[in-house]
Design a protein around this motif. Structure first.
Motif, mmCIF file in Angstrom:
data_model
loop_
_atom_site.group_PDB
_atom_site.id
_atom_site.type_symbol
_atom_site.label_atom_id
_atom_site.label_comp_id
_atom_site.label_asym_id
_atom_site.label_seq_id
_atom_site.Cartn_x
_atom_site.Cartn_y
_atom_site.Cartn_z
ATOM 1 N N ASN A 1 -44.040 13.846 -17.551
ATOM 2 C CA ASN A 1 -42.600 13.700 -17.765
ATOM 3 C C ASN A 1 -42.351 12.690 -18.885
ATOM 4 O O ASN A 1 -42.945 11.606 -18.883
ATOM 5 N N PRO A 2 -41.486 13.002 -19.829
ATOM 6 C CA PRO A 2 -41.242 12.080 -20.947
ATOM 7 C C PRO A 2 -40.635 10.752 -20.545
ATOM 8 O O PRO A 2 -40.730 9.772 -21.281
ATOM 9 N N LEU A 3 -40.011 10.701 -19.358
ATOM 10 C CA LEU A 3 -39.396 9.451 -18.919
ATOM 11 C C LEU A 3 -40.427 8.387 -18.554
ATOM 12 O O LEU A 3 -40.096 7.208 -18.447
ATOM 13 N N VAL A 4 -41.675 8.800 -18.360
ATOM 14 C CA VAL A 4 -42.726 7.831 -18.022
ATOM 15 C C VAL A 4 -43.764 7.740 -19.135
ATOM 16 O O VAL A 4 -44.813 7.128 -18.959
ATOM 17 N N ALA A 5 -43.468 8.332 -20.273
ATOM 18 C CA ALA A 5 -44.468 8.410 -21.344
ATOM 19 C C ALA A 5 -44.916 7.042 -21.829
ATOM 20 O O ALA A 5 -46.076 6.862 -22.210
ATOM 21 N N GLY A 6 -44.023 6.075 -21.844
ATOM 22 C CA GLY A 6 -44.380 4.765 -22.360
ATOM 23 C C GLY A 6 -44.806 3.770 -21.297
ATOM 24 O O GLY A 6 -45.060 2.595 -21.624
ATOM 25 N N ASP A 7 -44.910 4.221 -20.049
ATOM 26 C CA ASP A 7 -45.183 3.280 -18.951
ATOM 27 C C ASP A 7 -46.534 2.597 -19.072
ATOM 28 O O ASP A 7 -46.689 1.443 -18.667
ATOM 29 N N ARG A 8 -47.527 3.292 -19.603
ATOM 30 C CA ARG A 8 -48.868 2.709 -19.658
ATOM 31 C C ARG A 8 -49.144 1.972 -20.964
ATOM 32 O O ARG A 8 -50.253 1.510 -21.203
ATOM 33 N N ILE A 9 -48.132 1.903 -21.794
ATOM 34 C CA ILE A 9 -48.275 1.204 -23.068
ATOM 35 C C ILE A 9 -48.013 -0.274 -22.833
ATOM 36 O O ILE A 9 -46.952 -0.663 -22.379
ATOM 37 N N GLY A 10 -48.972 -1.114 -23.134
ATOM 38 C CA GLY A 10 -48.823 -2.546 -22.913
ATOM 39 C C GLY A 10 -48.735 -3.309 -24.218
ATOM 40 O O GLY A 10 -48.821 -2.744 -25.315
ATOM 41 N N GLY A 11 -48.568 -4.626 -24.104
ATOM 42 C CA GLY A 11 -48.545 -5.477 -25.285
ATOM 43 C C GLY A 11 -47.138 -5.810 -25.737
ATOM 44 O O GLY A 11 -46.197 -5.037 -25.540
ATOM 45 N N ASP A 12 -47.009 -6.961 -26.339
ATOM 46 C CA ASP A 12 -45.708 -7.416 -26.831
ATOM 47 C C ASP A 12 -45.318 -6.756 -28.145
ATOM 48 O O ASP A 12 -44.147 -6.718 -28.507
ATOM 49 N N THR A 13 -46.304 -6.237 -28.862
ATOM 50 C CA THR A 13 -46.030 -5.581 -30.140
ATOM 51 C C THR A 13 -46.659 -4.190 -30.142
ATOM 52 O O THR A 13 -47.641 -3.940 -29.434
ATOM 53 N N PRO A 14 -46.127 -3.263 -30.928
ATOM 54 C CA PRO A 14 -46.661 -1.901 -30.951
ATOM 55 C C PRO A 14 -48.082 -1.860 -31.506
ATOM 56 O O PRO A 14 -48.387 -2.508 -32.498
ATOM 57 N N SER A 15 -48.920 -1.082 -30.855
ATOM 58 C CA SER A 15 -50.291 -0.897 -31.329
ATOM 59 C C SER A 15 -50.399 0.454 -32.029
ATOM 60 O O SER A 15 -49.512 1.303 -31.915
ATOM 61 N N GLY A 16 -51.497 0.655 -32.730
ATOM 62 C CA GLY A 16 -51.731 1.933 -33.391
ATOM 63 C C GLY A 16 -51.731 3.100 -32.427
ATOM 64 O O GLY A 16 -51.053 4.114 -32.669
ATOM 65 N N PRO A 17 -52.474 3.018 -31.313
ATOM 66 C CA PRO A 17 -52.467 4.119 -30.346
ATOM 67 C C PRO A 17 -51.076 4.381 -29.758
ATOM 68 O O PRO A 17 -50.709 5.529 -29.517
ATOM 69 N N GLU A 18 -50.333 3.317 -29.522
ATOM 70 C CA GLU A 18 -48.976 3.497 -28.980
ATOM 71 C C GLU A 18 -48.102 4.261 -29.969
ATOM 72 O O GLU A 18 -47.387 5.198 -29.594
ATOM 73 N N ILE A 19 -48.164 3.869 -31.229
ATOM 74 C CA ILE A 19 -47.349 4.533 -32.252
ATOM 75 C C ILE A 19 -47.749 5.999 -32.381
ATOM 76 O O ILE A 19 -46.889 6.888 -32.481
ATOM 77 N N ALA A 20 -49.048 6.262 -32.333
ATOM 78 C CA ALA A 20 -49.517 7.648 -32.439
ATOM 79 C C ALA A 20 -48.971 8.493 -31.292
ATOM 80 O O ALA A 20 -48.528 9.632 -31.501
ATOM 81 N N GLN A 21 -49.001 7.949 -30.084
ATOM 82 C CA GLN A 21 -48.479 8.697 -28.935
ATOM 83 C C GLN A 21 -46.975 8.891 -29.043
ATOM 84 O O GLN A 21 -46.460 9.981 -28.759
ATOM 85 N N ALA A 22 -46.252 7.848 -29.460
ATOM 86 C CA ALA A 22 -44.799 7.952 -29.573
ATOM 87 C C ALA A 22 -44.398 8.989 -30.609
ATOM 88 O O ALA A 22 -43.441 9.758 -30.403
ATOM 89 N N VAL A 23 -45.123 9.034 -31.726
ATOM 90 C CA VAL A 23 -44.836 10.030 -32.767
ATOM 91 C C VAL A 23 -45.066 11.437 -32.216
ATOM 92 O O VAL A 23 -44.257 12.350 -32.446
ATOM 93 N N ALA A 24 -46.170 11.633 -31.487
ATOM 94 C CA ALA A 24 -46.437 12.940 -30.882
ATOM 95 C C ALA A 24 -45.363 13.293 -29.861
ATOM 96 O O ALA A 24 -44.932 14.453 -29.767
ATOM 97 N N ASP A 25 -44.910 12.299 -29.126
ATOM 98 C CA ASP A 25 -43.874 12.483 -28.106
ATOM 99 C C ASP A 25 -42.607 13.062 -28.734
ATOM 100 O O ASP A 25 -42.078 14.091 -28.292
ATOM 101 N N VAL A 26 -42.111 12.411 -29.776
ATOM 102 C CA VAL A 26 -40.873 12.870 -30.418
ATOM 103 C C VAL A 26 -41.084 14.227 -31.083
ATOM 104 O O VAL A 26 -40.213 15.103 -31.028
ATOM 105 N N SER A 27 -42.240 14.414 -31.690
ATOM 106 C CA SER A 27 -42.531 15.689 -32.345
ATOM 107 C C SER A 27 -42.530 16.830 -31.335
ATOM 108 O O SER A 27 -41.981 17.917 -31.601
#
Length: 307
Positions: free
Chosen positions: A232-258
């Protein structure tokens, strides 16, 4: 001394159409920012989403919601009235100006993130993080017992005693203290309980609609092809940690929106959500009309106070 946070004590399916007339017809108010409060306005949310897959989307219940600029104005008018009340008792009260920690969306519909992240530009830069994260909350204010009593109408920080009226140096303290008096005069206490409940219900119920479930399934399959197993897209970012965006996080977020774009998920979900809200409005029209009237009255009071 009593340590107290001022914020805690004050405080039909189809294409999307234009914002409901009810909001457009509200009394216009000049935004009252308070001293030093204008700096954060550049980060305030747009009245209607102006970028990404949520661009132009407005839900029917937003007609009855307090917008962030309206909230700031009502809060600051109430702050000023509180300070004036405290001055009658000989106290100098300086509240923290509202408007310094804006939310990502203009109201409780949270349209820019209602169906998860929807802006490709933000995803490519911030991942699932907010572009403008809220700042640190103000430090708790310190009050003497007398100040606290006049401010809140309570002798101490314990539960309020029903019917108890206090006075300070022979002068009666208003019900609820200066905070209570200011809230009544300014109309700050606009009850949004019903609106927010219906807003949540429509989002929850929309996910059970066959077309939305199919679209979410298509989005999940698209994410799977990109190497992400997320139901579910509402939980897509739940496992993303850290105070600042990481490379893997950005890659997943880009795929999410796409994947949302290629599957048409946002439009399908929005249409189901909006249709449910229209039904809710029909079922609760008298109560919602009272909510709107209460808000309009509060904004008229604010317009007089800021005019």
């Amino acid at each position: 001394m009593i340590v107290l946070s001022v914020v805690a004590v004050a405080s039909a399916c189809g294409s999307p159409g234009p914002r409901e007339a009810g909001r457009e017809n509200r009394p216009a108010v000049a935004v009252s920012r308070g001293p030093g409060g204008a700096a954060a306005q550049q980060n305030w949310p747009a009245a209607v989403p102006d970028a990404g897959l949520a661009k132009g989307l407005v839900l029917p219940l937003e007609e009855y919601m307090v917008t962030y600029p309206e909230e700031v104005t009502l809060d600051n008018v109430s702050h000023r009235m509180t300070a004036e009340c405290m001055a009658r008792y000989g106290f100098h009260y300086v509240p923290t100006p509202a408007g310094r920690n804006p939310p990502p969306s203009v109201d409780a519909a949270n349209m820019v993130r209602r169906y998860g992240i929807m802006d490709p530009a933000q995803a490519g830069t911030y991942g699932y993080h907010l572009a403008h994260p809220p700042g640190q909350p103000p430090a708790p204010s310190r009050f003497t017992r007398a100040e606290y009593m006049v401010l809140t109408g309570r002798a101490d920080a314990g539960p309020a005693k029903s019917g108890a009226r206090l006075n300070y140096r022979g002068k009666d303290i208003p019900q609820g203290g200066c905070l209570g008096e200011a809230a009544r005069k300014s109309g700050e206490n606009v009850d949004q309980t019903l609106v927010e409940r219906l807003n949540k219900d429509s989002l929850d119920m929309s996910q059970t609609q066959p077309r939305v479930r199919a679209a979410i399934g298509a989005w999940s399959a698209c994410m799977k092809k990109n190497g992400y197993t997320i139901a579910n897209p509402l939980v897509a970012g739940d496992r993303i940690g850290g105070d600042t965006p990481s490379g893997p996080e950005i890659a997943q977020a880009v795929a999410d929106v796409s994947c949302k774009a290629t599957t048409g998920l946002v439009r399908v979900w929005y249409q189901a959500d909006a249709a449910l809200q229209r039904k809710e409005i029909q079922q609760h029209q008298p109560a919602l009309t009272k909510v709107r009237q209460q808000l309009q009255a509060a904004l008229r009071n604010a317009a007089k106070a800021t005019g």
